[in-house]
Design a protein around this motif. Sequence first.
Motif, PDB file in Angstrom:
ATOM      1  N   HIS A  49      23.683   4.404  19.867  1.00 53.05           N
ATOM      2  CA  HIS A  49      22.292   4.832  20.062  1.00 53.05           C
ATOM      3  C   HIS A  49      22.118   6.303  19.684  1.00 53.05           C
ATOM      4  N   ASN A  50      23.137   7.112  19.929  1.00 54.08           N
ATOM      5  CA  ASN A  50      23.052   8.526  19.548  1.00 54.08           C
ATOM      6  C   ASN A  50      23.152   8.713  18.039  1.00 54.08           C
ATOM      7  N   PHE A  51      23.982   7.908  17.369  1.00 54.20           N
ATOM      8  CA  PHE A  51      24.002   7.946  15.914  1.00 54.20           C
ATOM      9  C   PHE A  51      22.628   7.567  15.368  1.00 54.20           C
ATOM     10  N   TYR A  52      22.019   6.547  15.932  1.00 54.50           N
ATOM     11  CA  TYR A  52      20.691   6.090  15.497  1.00 54.50           C
ATOM     12  C   TYR A  52      19.637   7.179  15.656  1.00 54.50           C
ATOM     13  N   LEU A  53      19.722   7.932  16.762  1.00 54.57           N
ATOM     14  CA  LEU A  53      18.733   8.978  17.028  1.00 54.57           C
ATOM     15  C   LEU A  53      19.081  10.318  16.377  1.00 54.57           C
ATOM     16  N   GLY A  54      20.137  10.346  15.578  1.00 52.35           N
ATOM     17  CA  GLY A  54      20.492  11.561  14.857  1.00 52.35           C
ATOM     18  C   GLY A  54      21.257  12.574  15.670  1.00 52.35           C
ATOM     19  N   ARG A  55      21.788  12.175  16.813  1.00 48.45           N
ATOM     20  CA  ARG A  55      22.558  13.092  17.664  1.00 48.45           C
ATOM     21  C   ARG A  55      24.049  12.890  17.367  1.00 48.45           C
ATOM     22  N   ARG A  56      24.465  13.363  16.221  1.00 49.06           N
ATOM     23  CA  ARG A  56      25.817  13.092  15.727  1.00 49.06           C
ATOM     24  C   ARG A  56      26.921  13.691  16.610  1.00 49.06           C
ATOM     25  N   GLU A  57      26.685  14.896  17.157  1.00 43.69           N
ATOM     26  CA  GLU A  57      27.724  15.537  17.972  1.00 43.69           C
ATOM     27  C   GLU A  57      28.001  14.732  19.238  1.00 43.69           C
ATOM     28  N   GLN A  58      26.945  14.342  19.943  1.00 43.01           N
ATOM     29  CA  GLN A  58      27.149  13.574  21.173  1.00 43.01           C
ATOM     30  C   GLN A  58      27.711  12.191  20.866  1.00 43.01           C
ATOM     31  N   ALA A  59      27.255  11.591  19.791  1.00 38.80           N
ATOM     32  CA  ALA A  59      27.768  10.271  19.411  1.00 38.80           C
ATOM     33  C   ALA A  59      29.256  10.344  19.083  1.00 38.80           C
ATOM     34  N   THR A  60      29.650  11.378  18.362  1.00 33.21           N
ATOM     35  CA  THR A  60      31.061  11.549  18.023  1.00 33.21           C
ATOM     36  C   THR A  60      31.885  11.797  19.284  1.00 33.21           C
ATOM     37  N   ARG A 126      12.196  10.319  25.245  1.00 33.23           N
ATOM     38  CA  ARG A 126      12.044  11.714  24.813  1.00 33.23           C
ATOM     39  C   ARG A 126      12.814  11.974  23.524  1.00 33.23           C
ATOM     40  N   LEU A 127      14.034  11.466  23.432  1.00 33.66           N
ATOM     41  CA  LEU A 127      14.846  11.683  22.238  1.00 33.66           C
ATOM     42  C   LEU A 127      14.225  11.019  21.015  1.00 33.66           C
ATOM     43  N   THR A 128      13.649   9.841  21.202  1.00 33.04           N
ATOM     44  CA  THR A 128      12.983   9.153  20.099  1.00 33.04           C
ATOM     45  C   THR A 128      11.766   9.939  19.643  1.00 33.04           C
ATOM     46  N   ALA A 129      10.973  10.421  20.596  1.00 32.49           N
ATOM     47  CA  ALA A 129       9.786  11.215  20.251  1.00 32.49           C
ATOM     48  C   ALA A 129      10.186  12.501  19.532  1.00 32.49           C
ATOM     49  N   GLU A 130      11.245  13.169  19.984  1.00 37.56           N
ATOM     50  CA  GLU A 130      11.706  14.395  19.330  1.00 37.56           C
ATOM     51  C   GLU A 130      12.171  14.116  17.907  1.00 37.56           C
ATOM     52  N   HIS A 131      12.922  13.025  17.736  1.00 38.33           N
ATOM     53  CA  HIS A 131      13.395  12.656  16.400  1.00 38.33           C
ATOM     54  C   HIS A 131      12.212  12.384  15.473  1.00 38.33           C
ATOM     55  N   ASN A 132      11.237  11.627  15.944  1.00 41.68           N
ATOM     56  CA  ASN A 132      10.078  11.289  15.119  1.00 41.68           C
ATOM     57  C   ASN A 132       9.230  12.524  14.816  1.00 41.68           C
ATOM     58  N   LEU A 133       9.150  13.458  15.763  1.00 40.77           N
ATOM     59  CA  LEU A 133       8.407  14.697  15.518  1.00 40.77           C
ATOM     60  C   LEU A 133       9.104  15.553  14.454  1.00 40.77           C
ATOM     61  N   ARG A 134      10.436  15.661  14.527  1.00 41.80           N
ATOM     62  CA  ARG A 134      11.187  16.393  13.501  1.00 41.80           C
ATOM     63  C   ARG A 134      10.985  15.758  12.126  1.00 41.80           C
ATOM     64  N   LEU A 135      11.021  14.425  12.078  1.00 46.17           N
ATOM     65  CA  LEU A 135      10.801  13.715  10.822  1.00 46.17           C
ATOM     66  C   LEU A 135       9.400  13.984  10.287  1.00 46.17           C
TER      67      LEU A 135
END
Length: 142
Positions: A49-60, A126-135
């Motif tokens: 789910h973290n990879f999907y939301l672009g949170r590569r550090e936490q996912a790793t 919140r993480l989804t909204a932040e990702h979509n706002l950055r996009l």
Amino acid sequence: MTNYDISICLHGNRKVGIMDERMVVYEAKKQSPIVAYILLVFFGVLGAHNFYLGRREQATAQLVCSGAVLATLVWLFLSFAGAGMGEFSGGFDAMARRVFALYAISIIWGIGIFAWLMVNAIQVPRLTAEHNLRLYRRMFGE
């Protein structure tokens, strides 16, 4: 079929402007909280789910922690398999310590990963909204 042909197909005879095409691309690329929750439930231990939301550090970090614990548990399990075959050295005390270590690591890891996943589950909207706002900002420059 070119972008213009797709635009004609999607919108009849009306020519689609650049903003409309970017909005179509944005809608196609934005993340869904439902998909994030599905990934969290089925592959959350691996950080999908973290990879999907672009949170590569936490996912790793989740992937590495889970891999390390899994490797430790496999090593302990294989040592028990060897003990069953008569290859265990150190007697009953050494075997009891390994059994305790296996259960302790499993319980601590289970509690830790459960807490981590519950925090992530609360944060998904919140993480989804932040990702979509950055996009959106990256695509539309706002």
